[in-house]
Design a protein around this motif. Structure first.
Motif: not given
Length: 229
Positions: A83-108
């Motif tokens: 469950m932790y691996d799944e959750y970690s992979a999920h939020w890391r993918a969202a972070l990567l998809k958001a690009g380099d802007d910290p506001a977009r990253q936090l919202r993602a």
């Protein structure tokens, strides 16, 4: 000699395929058992979940459960790890998809917590079952602690960057803690089914928090930005 080598190649290839098949079958069985464990935790809770329940839920023999995990404790640790691996992979993918802007990253990151694949009653109930046991189980604390710290450090770093960009007057660590505590509270309300909280309304509440904490970065969230996956 060449003929002998050629005739041996199909045999070696067949053996390799067989090994891969056995490995794939083992992984499939493990995943079946882990998913059945999540189901049982959501339905029965931690203490009432048994190896027999998991075997029945997976449609497998009890001997298969013992073969793969040997004990209930090992099965539960593997489930928590999954469950932790799944959750970690999920939020890391969202972070990567958001690009380099910290506001977009936090919202993602906030939006990722309410994605249908992660935020559903079945998995939330399983998380709560583990959280209830973590205090008295050092193995769970060690597993959860390192991963939670990595996630929290990302929140702190993003809050610090937003503060530097806009000159906010807050402590990044305290704000990050408040944000993560709010998200955990919304998860709990979703799991309990209280106050007619839905994934959509929970995400809207989380975005309202962002608007209040970071008004220069989130002056107002549109309805389309609040859509849940």
């Amino acid at each position: 000699m060449d003929t002998l080598m050629k005739s041996a190649l199909p045999k070696e290839a067949a053996q390799d395929n067989e090994k891969r098949g056995r490995k794939a079958s083992k992984e499939v069985r493990r995943l079946q058992l882990i998913e059945a464990t999540i189901d049982s935790l959501a339905k029965r809770g931690y203490s009432e979940t048994t190896m027999a329940d998991v075997a029945d839920g997976a449609g497998l023999s009890r001997g298969i459960v013992n073969f793969h995990f040997e004990s209930k404790e090992k099965l539960l640790v593997a489930t928590l790890q999954h469950m932790y691996d799944e959750y970690s992979a999920h939020w890391r993918a969202a972070l990567l998809k958001a690009g380099d802007d910290p506001a977009r990253q936090l919202r993602a990151l906030v939006a990722a917590d309410f994605d249908r694949s992660i935020s559903n009653k079945r998995k939330l109930a399983a998380w709560c079952a583990f959280w209830g046991e973590a205090k008295s189980r050092p193995t769970y604390q060690a597993l959860c602690g390192a991963r939670d710290a990595a996630y929290q450090n990302v929140f702190i770093d993003l809050c610090r960057k937003l503060k530097e960009e806009a000159g906010y007057d807050f402590d990044p660590q305290g704000t990050a803690l408040a944000l993560s505590a709010m998200l955990e509270g919304l998860w709990l309300r979703l799991m309990m089914g209280t106050e007619d909280v839905t994934r959509e309304s929970a995400l809207q509440a989380a975005f309202e928090f962002l608007s209040l904490a970071f008004p220069k970065h989130y002056p107002g969230q549109t309805r389309s930005e609040r859509n849940v996956g």
